[in-house]
Design an enzyme around this catalytic site. Structure first.
Site, short mmCIF file in Angstrom:
data_model
loop_
_atom_site.label_atom_id
_atom_site.label_comp_id
_atom_site.label_asym_id
_atom_site.label_seq_id
_atom_site.Cartn_x
_atom_site.Cartn_y
_atom_site.Cartn_z
N LYS A 11 0.85 -1.07 -0.07
CA LYS A 11 -0.13 -0.11 -0.20
C LYS A 11 0.70 1.23 -0.06
O LYS A 11 1.78 1.52 0.72
CB LYS A 11 -0.82 -0.13 1.35
N LYS B 81 -2.36 -1.55 -3.82
CA LYS B 81 -3.23 -0.41 -3.70
C LYS B 81 -2.24 0.83 -3.74
O LYS B 81 -1.23 0.96 -3.11
CB LYS B 81 -3.79 -0.46 -2.24
#
Ligand code: PBG
Length: 327
Positions: free
Chosen positions: A197, A249
């Site tokens: 992330k 992400k």
């Protein structure tokens, strides 16, 4: 003899041939829709920077969840927006906290017809907006945060969630959450690790959606967009700690990371098409600059092609309906 003999265009000449040779299909069952529920709302509310996405009331959330099931989506990822926050993010582990009651509501509504997931992070619940607890001098305290995640995971599992999304980027979070769930008898609750992330500016509209109070940034825990190998290390750690699925992400600006992660692990790989990715397309489409539906499906196809089996996207329900009509 005509030239050229070899003509790749033969496989593009009709919709039927193109359909026959298509290498990538997006299946509604692999789409997950993120949903926001705000404490105390009686009517759902539009989110200005995420056109078409709502802050739900508890009632409207149940209806939206039922519609998502109807559309055939594979999962629903829940985010809670509390009315009050504190330094420790205590609303996250409170059984009466908005996210936990919303989990119970949605599970009561949809049962096993789709996978009910929840964000396992403190940022929606802390007054300072960070994903963890702070030390006296304002740094994010990794190990103190782990204990808070463990408690929150058990509260979410008690509320009936099927899968928790560890999105806080603390070291060791997957292992701690796995052990806490198991110790509480929730061995069947799966962990979807937000393994790679990035500290991304593409989360901008999400911060509006959850009314985040964050001042500053998350660069001491989320990853530097410049790094790819670091993601492989993060993913390997999460798998070793017991992650059932791993996620990358954002999605579209990080397709190289999606592909590398896919090649590196055997667990299912998800990608999160985040708020800013969605908002950019919606804004351009609202101006008439791009064909909204085609761009939507092209982005999802590209994320799928890069190797993400599962896609979290704010378009999940609409895309599922479009795709079902198509095949
Ligand atoms: C953390 C979390 C965030 C998003 C999902 N989970 C925000 C952040 O890390 O700053 C962003 C999702 C999006 O932008 O759509 N709870």
């Amino acid at each position: 003899m005509s030239y050229p003999e070899i003509r790749p265009r033969r496989l593009r000449r009709s919709a039927a041939v193109r359909r026959l040779v298509s290498e990538t299909r997006v299946d509604p069952a692999e789409l997950v829709v993120p949903m926001f529920v705000k404490e105390g709302l009686t009517e759902p509310r539009q989110i200005a920077s995420l056109p078409g996405v709502l802050q739900h009331s508890r009632d409207s959330l149940r209806k939206a969840a039922a519609e998502a099931v109807q559309a055939g989506v594979g999962g629903i990822m829940l985010f809670g927006v509390p009315v009050s926050r504190d330094g420790r993010g205590s609303g996250g582990a409170d059984p009466a906290g908005i996210l936990n009651v919303a989990i119970s509501d949605v599970v009561a509504e949809v049962g096993d017809a789709t996978v009910v997931m929840s964000d396992l992070c403190l940022d929606e619940f802390t007054s300072h907006g960070h994903c963890g607890l702070l030390t006296g001098d304002g740094a994010v305290d990794n190990d103190a945060t782990l204990a808070a995640y463990a408690e929150m995971a058990v509260a979410q599992a008690d509320a009936g969630v099927g899968m928790v999304g560890t999105s806080g980027m603390m070291d060791g979070q997957v292992g701690v959450v796995r052990r806490a769930l198991d110790a509480a008898g929730h061995t069947d609750v799966a962990v979807l690790a937000y393994a790679a992330k990035y500290a991304s500016a593409f989360y901008g509209p999400f911060r509006d959606a959850v009314e985040s109070a964050l001042d500053g940034d998350r660069r001491t825990y989320q990853q530097d967009p410049a790094n790819l190998r670091e993601s492989l290390r993060e993913v390997a750690l999460d798998v070793a700690e017991g992650a059932d699925l791993v996620m990358v992400k954002p999605a579209l600006p990080y397709l190289d990371v999606v592909a590398a992660v896919r090649a590196a692990v055997d667990v299912p790989v998800a990608a999160y098409q985040v708020s800013g990715e969605y908002a950019m397309v919606e804004a351009a489409a609202a101006n008439g600059w791009i064909d909204r539906e085609r761009v939507m499906l092209e982005t999802l196809t590209s994320i799928r092609r890069a190797g993400a089996q599962i896609i979290l996207t704010y378009w999940a329900v609409e895309a599922a309906n479009l795709l079902r009509a198509r095949y």
